[in-house]
Motif scaffolding. Structure first.
Motif, mmCIF file in Angstrom:
data_model
loop_
_atom_site.group_PDB
_atom_site.id
_atom_site.type_symbol
_atom_site.label_atom_id
_atom_site.label_comp_id
_atom_site.label_asym_id
_atom_site.label_seq_id
_atom_site.Cartn_x
_atom_site.Cartn_y
_atom_site.Cartn_z
ATOM 1 N N LYS D 115 -91.492 -47.907 -22.208
ATOM 2 C CA LYS D 115 -91.815 -49.319 -21.930
ATOM 3 C C LYS D 115 -90.764 -50.008 -21.050
ATOM 4 C CE LYS D 115 -95.706 -49.768 -24.171
ATOM 5 N NZ LYS D 115 -96.066 -49.862 -25.588
ATOM 6 N N THR D 116 -89.553 -49.467 -20.980
ATOM 7 C CA THR D 116 -88.535 -50.088 -20.126
ATOM 8 C C THR D 116 -88.856 -49.908 -18.643
ATOM 9 O OG1 THR D 116 -87.156 -48.104 -19.924
ATOM 10 C CG2 THR D 116 -86.724 -49.530 -21.818
ATOM 11 N N GLY D 117 -89.717 -48.982 -18.326
ATOM 12 C CA GLY D 117 -90.031 -48.715 -16.921
ATOM 13 C C GLY D 117 -88.979 -47.876 -16.203
ATOM 14 N N ARG D 118 -87.877 -47.613 -16.853
ATOM 15 C CA ARG D 118 -86.831 -46.790 -16.246
ATOM 16 C C ARG D 118 -87.270 -45.318 -16.203
ATOM 17 N NH1 ARG D 118 -83.012 -49.353 -13.216
ATOM 18 N NH2 ARG D 118 -81.821 -50.909 -14.384
ATOM 19 N N VAL D 119 -86.610 -44.568 -15.356
ATOM 20 C CA VAL D 119 -86.841 -43.119 -15.359
ATOM 21 C C VAL D 119 -86.349 -42.558 -16.692
ATOM 22 C CG1 VAL D 119 -86.211 -40.930 -14.260
ATOM 23 C CG2 VAL D 119 -86.612 -42.955 -12.854
ATOM 24 N N ILE D 120 -87.054 -41.574 -17.210
ATOM 25 C CA ILE D 120 -86.690 -40.932 -18.478
ATOM 26 C C ILE D 120 -86.308 -39.483 -18.203
ATOM 27 C CG2 ILE D 120 -87.469 -40.323 -20.794
ATOM 28 C CD1 ILE D 120 -87.667 -43.314 -20.291
ATOM 29 N N ASN D 121 -85.206 -39.035 -18.777
ATOM 30 C CA ASN D 121 -84.875 -37.606 -18.784
ATOM 31 C C ASN D 121 -84.985 -37.138 -20.224
ATOM 32 O OD1 ASN D 121 -83.945 -35.050 -17.932
ATOM 33 N ND2 ASN D 121 -81.853 -35.561 -18.538
ATOM 34 N N VAL D 122 -86.007 -36.350 -20.522
ATOM 35 C CA VAL D 122 -86.198 -35.926 -21.913
ATOM 36 C C VAL D 122 -85.810 -34.461 -22.061
ATOM 37 C CG1 VAL D 122 -88.693 -35.577 -21.522
ATOM 38 C CG2 VAL D 122 -87.821 -35.794 -23.847
ATOM 39 N N LYS D 123 -84.874 -34.220 -22.961
ATOM 40 C CA LYS D 123 -84.441 -32.861 -23.241
ATOM 41 C C LYS D 123 -85.511 -32.160 -24.084
ATOM 42 C CE LYS D 123 -79.908 -33.303 -21.972
ATOM 43 N NZ LYS D 123 -78.753 -32.936 -22.781
ATOM 44 N N LYS D 124 -85.785 -30.934 -23.765
ATOM 45 C CA LYS D 124 -86.715 -30.143 -24.589
ATOM 46 C C LYS D 124 -86.014 -29.781 -25.907
ATOM 47 C CE LYS D 124 -87.784 -25.847 -23.250
ATOM 48 N NZ LYS D 124 -87.141 -25.036 -24.312
ATOM 49 N N GLY D 125 -86.642 -30.101 -27.016
ATOM 50 C CA GLY D 125 -86.073 -29.753 -28.325
ATOM 51 C C GLY D 125 -85.818 -28.259 -28.427
#
Lengths: 259, 259, 259, 259
Positions: D115-125
């Motif tokens: 919702k922040t609209g920022r780019v997200i870097n999501v680590k794979k669990g």
């Protein structure tokens, strides 16, 4: 370091004509790209998933063809052996004796192979850590044969899956032997098709690029002009027509890795 | 269901006196507890971690002792075979031929063992899923020998570690063969001691209790009067003096499991 | 040792009526079998595979129903919390706060839970070794709360598969806390159904028998009158009608394990 | 394809001076090599192995420094968030919000970050298969934010070990998001030092070379001028002085990979 060598050929030796066709194509390609070629084929597939899996052309027939291939193309040849008795017989013709991964702890087989004086390519068992290969290597060297290649071909990762741990390449190299990456069997899915072993041909290039960038002496890639109808390892063999582009790419990575 | 059977003995056959001592103790104990005993020892340890690992008493000497043990105690005996040639020789004396886990996919060995007509105990490879044993079992039955025991002995779990998946017991039982749980080799730590394989004797009871509660035809437990000085598998063999309490406990769980 | 306790209930709190129906059935059954019952339900499923997975009834509604269940049946209740803020709110009503496996390393959550003074049931992360729970346990005890249950719920084993290592039970018990075996989530197949998590209900009994025979303080089993239509964890919940036979069996193993 | 980007910085934000020193060095180096730099530091280490592990400088202090770093150097910055509340606060200053691997399934956190609209870097669990990231990615895109990077950082492989499956890179790329390889946390040995997490700095280059040769959008490498005395992740951070040679090598592989 020497540039990348290639161990390649069809999984099984199918016939004289087939062997010459594949060998000719590979020899020409490798000459063009400056790659040292070792021609590989199996004369017997001794650990098929099912009894009904095709076993191969047999030792005697294969040795004749290997001799003729060597005479024609001048490359060294490699095949896998499964019993102590086969070692001396195969060593008369074949330059590199390969120990299958499942058999990498069978002392008598390792010693018999070592005693031939031929170069040995020993596959790391799917059940071994890379540092465990120290003991495997010692079985050869203590038998008087230091000419050993250590070959990564994937480690068991849950059921019906292998994973290639790229850390194994420098770990094994530190044991003092040249390291080969087997990009064909590393993408096997053992037992993944019920009565036969599956594979993921689409990841051969992925893993080969990774291994070559890490730095290896050689790469092992089985190839076939029609893999989907090959008698074994079809799902993970590379189409012969795709080899030129693949090898060019790998050589470019190898040049960076070894500069 | 039949009550729990026990496959037990020292890892290696060390000498006639040693064999008779262990066999006598186990026979008396099993008679008292109502357990069917199969006496197990190896005549050759063919896949030691290092060349310097002790190999065993040899085939001929072992067969004589096995014959005498059978005559004295009346129990069936079990040993492991590693080559096709050994199968018929061993089958003259030994009741149950065991296929080592590393060799569970070697077709010629499986067929040669099957052809003897003896009962086969095949260890599940550390690199196999329990459902993969369907194909292994078929290699025996299609060779005319349906008398096969399927044996769980742990699956590769990262490096130098095995894990026992208790789901494998009902999965293999559903293939139609009696299932044996090998509590000794399931606690191995392959390569975990550098030049030899380590083990966790303290978890033999843990895993054996679990397997018996799930429900198995038999349990496999190597034992020795002085495991810390045994020539092989010392770290995972149970002290002979601890067997009575362990077996009583397992029989109590077995009674609940099969009521 | 105390006899086996049971943590049970439907995965999600679905409604007051549903909660009372399941709670009444379990309370009666456990009274008859002499099992200490902890009633479990989640008010929020915070880590569903997909956004479209049902989340649950919400904190406030659930707390009212938990209070009424406690008043009616006299059992302690357990629920899982996911944020620091929830800890104190939930602790007003709920007797045992559960830390989800994925969150077992989130220090602030653990400390906030510890500070409530309530009993904590912390699930071992799928990515942790059993001995790693020493550090998790210390985060509670160093925060002044030694009332901690350590809960085994499977370890990652390749992709989309968990394995239950029965050695973890004595290893965690040696850390000084009671150990619970979660037979429901140990048979999950994470991501195994694409947009939701799969499960293998048929192995709940297998693993629960194994764990109880090894020896645990409690067993955790989610149950539902119609699991195939439950809003979450349906594939691994046990049919409510199958609980009597299952619990009788487990109590019989527990009696042997603790005699 | 775009050339390789670099996400780099010290694991923790330690102080303004330390941040400016590292940032200045990295900015100069990346300008010289033509690498797009994202500066990374954590303001809070929320999942340390032990309570006594250093937690970091805190959110407010870190945001001020991040703002000043951006003003000075003009690069985007990245930090990891652990609660829903942090998302909007951090997004005021930080360009890329990172979801820690352990939290990659926590729906509310993912939605708040989206919702922040920022780019997200999501680590794979560590507990996820690469194809499971499809569902993780969908939680962001269905929340209206398609600007997501998928980050490989190793999968659980037995106890206290991670393995990097290079197949995960093309598998995640096929989901439609740029893929980043985290070479720092992929060489962690979780729990491998008792009260803290160990690491294998010597394999950062091995794995980074492999990933870049396979083909990635970016590589994530934590660095420190004195990693052996860094407050966290010291064993797997690269010496700042070793970064020039490492990045030159990776850029050479990237050029081949993307030609």
């Amino acid at each position: 370091s020497q540039p990348l060598s290639l161990i390649a050929g069809p999984c099984q030796m199918e016939s004289r004509d087939h062997a010459f066709m594949i060998a000719g194509t590979l020899a020409e390609l490798c000459a063009k790209l400056g790659i040292g070629l070792v021609y590989k084929s199996s004369f017997d597939k001794a650990n098929r998933t099912s009894l009904s899996g095709k076993r191969g052309i047999g030792l005697e027939a294969a040795m004749e063809i290997f001799a003729d291939l060597k005479a024609e193309f001048g490359f060294p040849v490699l095949t896998d052996i499964h019993t102590e008795e086969q070692c001396a017989l195969v060593a008369e013709t074949v330059d590199i004796l390969q120990i299958p991964a499942f058999l990498s702890r069978q002392t008598d087989l390792l010693v018999a192979a070592a005693k031939t004086g031929r170069v040995i390519n020993v596959k790391k068992g799917q059940f071994l850590a890379p540092w465990d290969m120290k003991n495997v290597l010692a079985k050869f060297t203590e038998s008087g044969n230091p000419n050993v290649l250590l070959c990564e071909r994937g480690a068991s990762f849950g059921y019906n899956t292998l994973v290639s741990d790229m850390r194994s390449l420098p770990i094994m190299a530190a044991l003092g032997a040249p390291v080969v990456f087997d990009a064909t069997h590393s993408v096997q899915q053992p037992g993944g098709q019920g009565g036969s072993t599956g594979g993921q041909r689409e990841f051969v290039e992925t893993l080969a690029r990774a291994a070559v960038a890490v730095g290896v002496a050689g790469v092992f890639i089985e190839t076939h002009e029609d893999p989907d109808h090959a008698p074994s390892d079809g799902p993970n063999m590379v189409h012969l027509k795709d080899m030129p582009r693949l090898l060019e790419t790998l050589m470019a990575f190898d040049a960076v890795a070894k500069r």
